[in-house]
Structures are given as structure tokens and as C-alpha cells.
Design a protein around this motif. Structure first.
Motif, mmCIF file in Angstrom:
data_model
loop_
_atom_site.group_PDB
_atom_site.id
_atom_site.type_symbol
_atom_site.label_atom_id
_atom_site.label_comp_id
_atom_site.label_asym_id
_atom_site.label_seq_id
_atom_site.Cartn_x
_atom_site.Cartn_y
_atom_site.Cartn_z
ATOM 1 N N HIS A 206 9.154 0.557 28.470
ATOM 2 C CA HIS A 206 9.400 -0.797 27.941
ATOM 3 C C HIS A 206 10.364 -0.412 26.853
ATOM 4 O O HIS A 206 11.371 -0.927 26.494
ATOM 5 N N THR A 209 13.736 0.956 28.459
ATOM 6 C CA THR A 209 14.620 -0.054 28.850
ATOM 7 C C THR A 209 15.287 -1.155 27.734
ATOM 8 O O THR A 209 16.170 -1.564 28.282
ATOM 9 N N GLU A 210 14.385 -1.643 26.921
ATOM 10 C CA GLU A 210 14.686 -2.543 25.929
ATOM 11 C C GLU A 210 15.871 -2.021 24.984
ATOM 12 O O GLU A 210 16.418 -2.789 24.411
ATOM 13 N N HIS A 211 16.115 -0.861 24.887
ATOM 14 C CA HIS A 211 17.049 -0.331 24.016
ATOM 15 C C HIS A 211 18.222 0.628 24.719
ATOM 16 O O HIS A 211 18.594 1.370 24.177
ATOM 17 N N THR A 226 14.301 1.711 35.088
ATOM 18 C CA THR A 226 13.800 0.491 35.287
ATOM 19 C C THR A 226 12.916 0.420 36.786
ATOM 20 O O THR A 226 11.890 -0.413 36.506
ATOM 21 N N GLU A 229 9.638 1.813 36.074
ATOM 22 C CA GLU A 229 8.882 0.845 35.227
ATOM 23 C C GLU A 229 8.200 -0.300 35.981
ATOM 24 O O GLU A 229 7.127 -0.463 35.813
#
Length: 315
Positions: A206, A209-211, A226, A229
Motif C-alpha cells: 500500500h 502504490t500510494e507514493h 498494483t 497488491e
């Protein structure tokens, strides 16, 4: 030849038929049978079939067999309580009355003694409780009596064997239930432990993929990460692992959320502090603070909390 036929007809004329029932009364506590002793040695039955007898007697025409047994036992041994089972054997006995041969069919029924002290009528002068071995070793006990008691004992052992089988089957079913419950409990414990160790790995996905920089969002590398994940989340979902539904604006719940900080940086009851029993401070939080940000997702396995959601809340 005609004379022989005439004699046969005369014999039929003098013959009579009777139906009798005797009860093999068994005391399961002592494993013994009730015998009664005939008080009339002058009678033919005593001389022919021995002094020791079983309680019971004739069935009257049209009389219900069970009622006949109850009547005879009441007359011969008084208010003894019993549980009547089934007929276990039978035999033919013959006695002579007034020059007539009486063919008496005797049925022997097993009954389980449940209480009461025998009180004899004038038909008998003594009673004794004996096991089969004692009966077989007594020369005064005739073969018909030994056979009747032996048949009753065989039926008792068969019933006890059936009861043992049913008890073993019941114990086995209980064992299977216990094993199933133990397996379920162990499975739940192992799943919880494994999930607890895997969730930080998912957290790293997480975070990655969030940064992702804007100019790299469409790259094959990011697409692959992604996809992994999502695949990781699906695998956990197959084991009943789902994230807690938490979003900004929700009321803070210390049973589901762990408060990392407040917006004004004042101390706040955390999930760990709640477990330590700080109920008074916890009650001041519930219903008064709202979630500002979800710092880290929380997870549960079905209805069991695996990890609380880490959040910041309003003051």
C-alpha cells in the motif's frame, strides 16, 4: 384298529390346554434373579418340576397378557415394582387334574426389578435372589428353570451389549465433535497468526502504490506492483480477512480503532491503553471524537479483530 382310534379320541376328550406366564425377575444391581419356593410338596407340579419356581400363573380366557402378569405378581409377591420386557423363551409342562392331562404352555418373560420387598402368598414359603451359577449348581432347580433363567440372561447380555455399542457410538460422535471444534479453533489461531505476519507486507505494498510519482503511474513496473497488491488482498479475502471500513468523519471506537494522535496533539486513549482497563478515559472518548485520518488500515477475520485501524482524531 377301530379300538385304537376310539382310545385316541378318549385321550383327546380328557386332554386340556392352558396358557401360563412366568416372570424372570432380574435385579441389575445384584445381577440376580428372584426364585420362589413352592409351599405344597404334595402337589404334582412340585414333585414333577421341583420346589423352586418363578412367579406367575395362568392367563384367563380373554385376559390381556400384561394385565395377567401384573395380577399374578401382585397375588404372589406383593407390591414389587418392575419394568416388563419381552418373552425370552417357553416350554410345555403337563400336569394331571381329576384324571385329565393338562398341557400347559408356559411363556417366560423378562422383567427388570426396580424396587419393593417381595411379600409371599400362601402358594410359596420362601424366596431367594440367586445368580445363574447358583441356580445351575442346585439340584432342586430343574432344567426348565435353568433354561428359562439362562435365556433371560442371554437377552440381558445382548441388551447390555447393544447399549455398550450405542454408548461407544455416542462417545465417538462426541469425540468427532471435539476434534472438529479443536481443529476449527487451531485453524482460527493459525490463520490469525499468519495473517498478523502477512499484513505488514500488504502495508508495504500500500505504501509503495500510494507514493508512486505521477510520471511513473502508468509504467509496467507500477502496474505489476498494483496487480500483486490486488492479488495479495484477494488471497487474504479467501481466508475471511477483510479491511475495516473506516473513513474520515467516522466516530472513534476504541474497540476497532487505535488513536495515534489528536489534531491538537493532546494525549488520547489508545487501543493498547483500552486493553489495560482505562475504562473511564475510554468512555470520555467514545462519541466525542471523530476520525480525521486513517494512518494504517485495520483488519478482521470474519468478526474477529486482527489489527485495529490506526487513526488520528479530533480533540
Amino acid at each position: 384298529m377301530p379300538e385304537k382310534k376310539h382310545d385316541h379320541l378318549q385321550h383327546q376328550h380328557h386332554a386340556m390346554f392352558q396358557l401360563s406366564q412366568k416372570v424372570v425377575l432380574y435385579d441389575a444391581m445384584t445381577k440376580k434373579f428372584l426364585l420362589v419356593r413352592d409351599a405344597h410338596p404334595e402337589f404334582e407340579f412340585y414333585k414333577k418340576y421341583g420346589p423352586w419356581d418363578l412367579p406367575g400363573g395362568r392367563v384367563h380366557a380373554g385376559e390381556d397378557p400384561a394385565e395377567a402378569i401384573g395380577r399374578e405378581l401382585q397375588e404372589e409377591i406383593g407390591d414389587v415394582s418392575y419394568e416388563l420386557k419381552e418373552v425370552v423363551t417357553g416350554c410345555l409342562m403337563q400336569v394331571t387334574r381329576d384324571g385329565r392331562v393338562i398341557d400347559r404352555t408356559v411363556l417366560f418373560s423378562l422383567a427388570l426389578y426396580t424396587g419393593g420387598e417381595p411379600k409371599l402368598s400362601d402358594e410359596h414359603d420362601r424366596f431367594e435372589w440367586r445368580d445363574l451359577e447358583a441356580i445351575e449348581n442346585d439340584s432342586e432347580c430343574k432344567e426348565w428353570l435353568k433354561n428359562a433363567v439362562a435365556a433371560a440372561l442371554m437377552r440381558i447380555k445382548a441388551q447390555e451389549g447393544a447399549s455398550d455399542v450405542l454408548r461407544i457410538l455416542a462417545d465417538f460422535e462426541n469425540y468427532k465433535k471435539r476434534v472438529k471444534n479443536d481443529e476449527k479453533e487451531l485453524y482460527g489461531h493459525l490463520t490469525s497468526q499468519i495473517v498478523t505476519e502477512l499484513i505488514p507486507v500488504l502495508d508495504n505494498f500500500h505504501a509503495a502504490t500510494e507514493h508512486v510519482p505521477a510520471d511513473a503511474a502508468g509504467s509496467p513496473w507500477v502496474t505489476g506492483i498494483t496487480y500483486i497488491e490486488k492479488q495479495f488482498e484477494d488471497v487474504l479475502a479467501n481466508y475471511g480477512v477483510t479491511p475495516l471500513e473506516v473513513k474520515p468523519g467516522d466516530a472513534f471506537d476504541p474497540t476497532q480503532h487505535e488513536a495515534l494522535s489528536m489534531t491538537n496533539n493532546q494525549p488520547l486513549t489508545t487501543h493498547d491503553e483500552k486493553d489495560n482497563g482505562d475504562q473511564e478515559q475510554e468512555s470520555s472518548v467514545v462519541g466525542r471524537h471523530l476520525i480525521v485520518k486513517v494512518v494504517q488500515k485495520g483488519y478482521k477475520i470474519k468478526d474477529k479483530l486482527v489489527r485495529p485501524a490506526k487513526v488520528t482524531v479530533t480533540s
